[in-house]
Each structure stands twice: as C-alpha cells, then as structure tokens.
Design an enzyme around this catalytic site. Structure first.
Site, PDB file in Angstrom:
ATOM      1  N   GLY A  69      55.132 124.033   1.792  1.00  0.00           N
ATOM      2  CA  GLY A  69      54.876 125.151   2.701  1.00  0.00           C
ATOM      3  C   GLY A  69      56.047 125.423   3.628  1.00  0.00           C
ATOM      4  N   GLN A 177      46.829 126.918   4.436  1.00  0.00           N
ATOM      5  CA  GLN A 177      45.516 126.310   4.687  1.00  0.00           C
ATOM      6  C   GLN A 177      44.407 126.941   3.854  1.00  0.00           C
ATOM      7  OE1 GLN A 177      44.598 123.617   6.356  1.00  0.00           O
ATOM      8  NE2 GLN A 177      46.669 123.159   7.036  1.00  0.00           N
ATOM      9  N   SER A 197      51.093 125.531  -0.369  1.00  0.00           N
ATOM     10  CA  SER A 197      51.602 124.160  -0.426  1.00  0.00           C
ATOM     11  C   SER A 197      50.673 123.304  -1.279  1.00  0.00           C
ATOM     12  CB  SER A 197      51.658 123.606   0.999  1.00  0.00           C
ATOM     13  OG  SER A 197      51.957 122.230   0.966  1.00  0.00           O
ATOM     14  N   THR A 236      66.882 121.682 -10.164  1.00  0.00           N
ATOM     15  CA  THR A 236      65.980 121.376 -11.276  1.00  0.00           C
ATOM     16  C   THR A 236      64.541 121.383 -10.776  1.00  0.00           C
ATOM     17  OG1 THR A 236      67.698 120.045 -12.293  1.00  0.00           O
ATOM     18  CG2 THR A 236      65.445 119.657 -13.053  1.00  0.00           C
ATOM     19  N   CYS A 323      51.455 117.215  12.643  1.00  0.00           N
ATOM     20  CA  CYS A 323      52.864 117.373  13.043  1.00  0.00           C
ATOM     21  C   CYS A 323      53.045 117.055  14.514  1.00  0.00           C
ATOM     22  CB  CYS A 323      53.345 118.799  12.836  1.00  0.00           C
ATOM     23  SG  CYS A 323      52.831 119.506  11.316  1.00  0.00           S
TER      24      CYS A 323
HETATM   25  N1  PLP Z   1      51.896 126.138   7.267  1.00  0.00           N
HETATM   26  C1  PLP Z   1      50.725 125.622   7.680  1.00  0.00           C
HETATM   27  C2  PLP Z   1      49.673 126.524   8.234  1.00  0.00           C
HETATM   28  C3  PLP Z   1      50.497 124.252   7.592  1.00  0.00           C
HETATM   29  O1  PLP Z   1      49.339 123.733   8.003  1.00  0.00           O
HETATM   30  C4  PLP Z   1      51.520 123.411   7.073  1.00  0.00           C
HETATM   31  C5  PLP Z   1      51.348 121.940   7.017  1.00  0.00           C
HETATM   32  O2  PLP Z   1      50.708 121.357   7.850  1.00  0.00           O
HETATM   33  C6  PLP Z   1      52.714 123.996   6.633  1.00  0.00           C
HETATM   34  C7  PLP Z   1      52.873 125.366   6.747  1.00  0.00           C
HETATM   35  C8  PLP Z   1      53.828 123.173   6.051  1.00  0.00           C
HETATM   36  O3  PLP Z   1      53.529 122.794   4.735  1.00  0.00           O
HETATM   37  P1  PLP Z   1      54.243 121.500   4.054  1.00  0.00           P
HETATM   38  O4  PLP Z   1      53.628 120.298   4.682  1.00  0.00           O
HETATM   39  O5  PLP Z   1      53.918 121.645   2.595  1.00  0.00           O
HETATM   40  O6  PLP Z   1      55.690 121.633   4.316  1.00  0.00           O
END
Ligand code: PLP
Length: 377
Positions: A69, A177, A197, A236, A323
């Site tokens: 993501g 999400q 993602s 790749t 995060c």
């Molecule tokens: N966008 C949202 C709304 C997310 O909740 C997250 C991950 O928590 C991401 C983007 C980032 O995705 P990834 O963990 O695959 O980099």
C-alpha cells in the site's frame, strides 16, 4: 490466541498459501524469461492482474503490482503529475502517512496542498473537497475507509463532484482497508487510481497494487530499472506474492456480496456482549463503518494497558494504528477528529477468519478488563 487486529494485518489464508507454493520451487521462473517456464510465470502474473482488476469490476483497470500500500500510494501521488501545469493537490487529514508524507514532498516541490479535516464523526464532507477543486487541481487523494477509526469516506460523491468541476483532476483512492472487506464496485466506479495491499486481505506482506483506470493516465516510474510492468514499476515481479494477491482478490470478488454483511454481523456480536461503562463507549458509530471494524473510546484511560490485558486473556487487539502505537505519540487521526487528548481509542477488527463466538468472547473479556482496570485506579 484470537486475532482481532485485522486492520494492522491479516493472517495469510490457506488457499492463498496453496496458490503461491508451486511458484517458489517447481514453477519458479523469471516472468521476463523467454523459455517456457518464464512464459508460464508471465501468464500467472497476467492471471493475477485480471483477478485484481475484478475487485472493482465496474471499471476496467490496468494493474501495476507494487511492494504494498505504501508504494502504491507513493506511485499514485508522486508519479502522476497534473496535466498542463496543474499545481494543486487536495487530500484529507485522516490519510495514512504514506499519502500525507508524499503530499508533503509535493508541497516542498511547490505544489499547493490542501488538507481537509473530517467532522467530529470522522467523515470528510465531500463538498469541502469539491469546493477546493479548481482548474489547477491535479489530484484529489482520499481514503476509502480509515484504518484507525473505521469510518467510510464518501469517495463516490467526491469522485462525481470533482469530475464535474474539473474532468482532468485525477481521483486517487486508498482502498487498502476496504479491498477484501467491502464491495468496491459502486464506490470506485468513477475513480482513476486505487491502492490496495496484499497483507490486508489475507495475502502476504510486501505485495500490493495500484489500479489505474484504463485510459486515465500512465504514472511515471519512481525509479529506473529493467523495464518490467511497462517501465512504470521496474524490477523482477514478486511472482509468488503476486499469485497470492491474485488468489486473495479472486476470493474477495467471489465473496463481495456476502462477506461485508457477515463482517458487520460480527461487530454486532461484539457490541452485544460488550458493556460500556460511563467512561467507555463505542466510537464513531454515527458514520458508515468499515465492515468488521469496531472502535471503543476510553475517556481518561490509556489504551495500551487494555491491549496488554486483553493479550493476557488471549485476544490480539490494538490501540489506534500499528504505525503509531510504537511511537507513543497521539495518533494524527484521533487529533483530526477533534477528540480531546484525554480520550484514547482501541480497535477490534474482525476478518473472514473470525467467528461470532470469538466476537462475543472478546466483548465479554473487554468488559471485564475495563471494569478491573477502573477498579484498580
Ligand atoms: N493505507 C492504509 C489506509 C493503511 O491502513 C496502510 C497500512 O496500514 C497502508 C496504506 C500501507 O500499506 P502497506 O502496509 O502495505 O505498506
């Protein structure tokens, strides 16, 4: 352990693992190789591409596989400069850091970035975004559902309004999400770019995709390389990961009429068993919600000890977003909704792997934990 932290990541599902397995060994090949094994690998990538495209079948998509993501959001935002010298980008204060941080980079490069705040229910008023669109607006980027508070954003209304004001403005939706948890068709029909993602939909970490509406635009690569994926995302391809994402997308598309309702019912089972006291309450209930996602607001009580106490009882839940929770600073999302600093939040998020019984048990356990912690104060 009963895993209820499915906004942070989802466990790999057995069908995905099974689909991936041969591509690690007996079918291993580089999709760019000209021999038969390489051709089969390239066909597997194409098959996955078609499956991912069908996640939001109201539109025809070109699918660019990424590392997840974060990269999909970066490619959308940094790789899609506006046409004809457009110099404005509009987003919201609720976005994931992978949108906000890249918007900041655009700002440093001289683009005017407007960040719209949500109302107290955690939903952005579409008119506030649409009103900010002018002839110079290159992009609007808005998430489909917020990972921390689970509120659905009015992406379909935003897309209609934005396009009627400036058809050249690109609409990007972070659907990380919602992919695999909700029906994406109606919401994304008029959208240009969509980030998804793998690890949020029972495929592995480290794979994702940017869906580009056919005929919309071709993002510029963020880095140079061997020319794979039309040069837009060289390197790749992550063959087993892509096959896994394709399988997860296939299953999600098959289940999209039934699974959202089941996930909503799971939340009902949790709320039916959970007894909020005067100082805790279900949060953001006035908004349309991400299926399976529940938030409990704690007034004058920190979320982290609750997360640990629930873990001791066998439940994996979380405080705010993964995060942020290690950084021990208040989440920008809670701040954006205007909640006072003494209010904290925990989230309980179900997936297709959870049952009604588990949700009832989680509701009962949380009631006990919160009662116990209050009494020990
Ligand atoms: N966008 C949202 C709304 C997310 O909740 C997250 C991950 O928590 C991401 C983007 C980032 O995705 P990834 O963990 O695959 O980099």
């Amino acid at each position: 352990m009963i895993y209820l932290d499915n906004a942070a990541t989802t466990p790999l599902s057995a069908d995905v693992l099974q689909a991936m397995e041969p591509w690690f060994h007996e079918r291993a090949a580089n999709p760019s190789s000209v021999h038969g094994a390489g051709v089969r690998a390239a066909e597997a990538v194409d098959r996955a591409r078609r499956r991912v495209g069908r996640l939001a079948a109201a539109t025809t998509w070109d699918v660019i596989f990424t590392s997840g993501g974060t990269e999909s959001n970066a490619l959308a935002i940094l790789g899609t400069p506006g046409r004809g010298g457009s110099r404005r980008m509009i987003t919201t204060t609720l976005e994931h850091p992978s949108v906000l941080q890249n918007a900041m980079r655009l700002e440093q490069a001289g683009v005017e970035v407007i960040t719209v705040a949500p109302g107290p229910h955690g939903v952005v008023d579409p008119e506030r975004i649409i009103d900010a669109v002018d002839a110079r607006t290159a992009m609007v980027s808005i998430m489909h559902a917020n990972n921390e508070i689970g509120t659905m954003q009015p992406v379909a209304d935003v897309a209609v309004g934005v396009k009627s004001r400036n058809p050249d403005t690109i609409v990007h939706v972070d659907a990380v999400q919602t992919a695999g948890k909700d029906d994406l068709d109606r919401a994304l029909a008029l959208v240009d770019l969509v980030s998804i993602s793998g690890h949020k939909m029972h495929a592995p970490m480290g794979v994702g995709a940017l869906l580009v509406r056919r005929g919309c635009c071709r993002p510029t690569a963020l880095f140079g390389g061997g020319g794979q994926q039309w040069g837009v995302r060289p390197g790749t391809e992550n063959l087993p990961g892509i096959v896994g994402l394709g399988q997860a997308a296939r299953r999600a598309a098959d289940e999209r009429k039934t699974e959202p309702a089941r996930l909503r019912e799971l939340v009902d089972h949790f709320t039916g068993a959970f007894e909020p006291r005067g100082w805790s309450e279900m949060g953001f209930t006035e908004a349309s919600r991400l299926p399976g996602h529940a938030v409990v607001l704690l007034h004058g009580h920190r979320a982290e000890p609750v997360v640990h106490a629930m873990h001791e009882r066998g439940f994996v839940i979380s405080a705010g977003s993964a995060c942020h929770s290690r950084q021990r600073r208040r989440s920008h999302v809670l701040e954006a909704t205007g909640l006072p600093p003494e209010v904290d939040a925990i989230r309980i998020v179900a997936s297709r792997q959870n049952t009604a019984d588990q949700m009832r048990q989680a509701g009962e356990a949380l009631t006990e934990v919160l009662t116990g912690q209050r009494n020990s104060h």
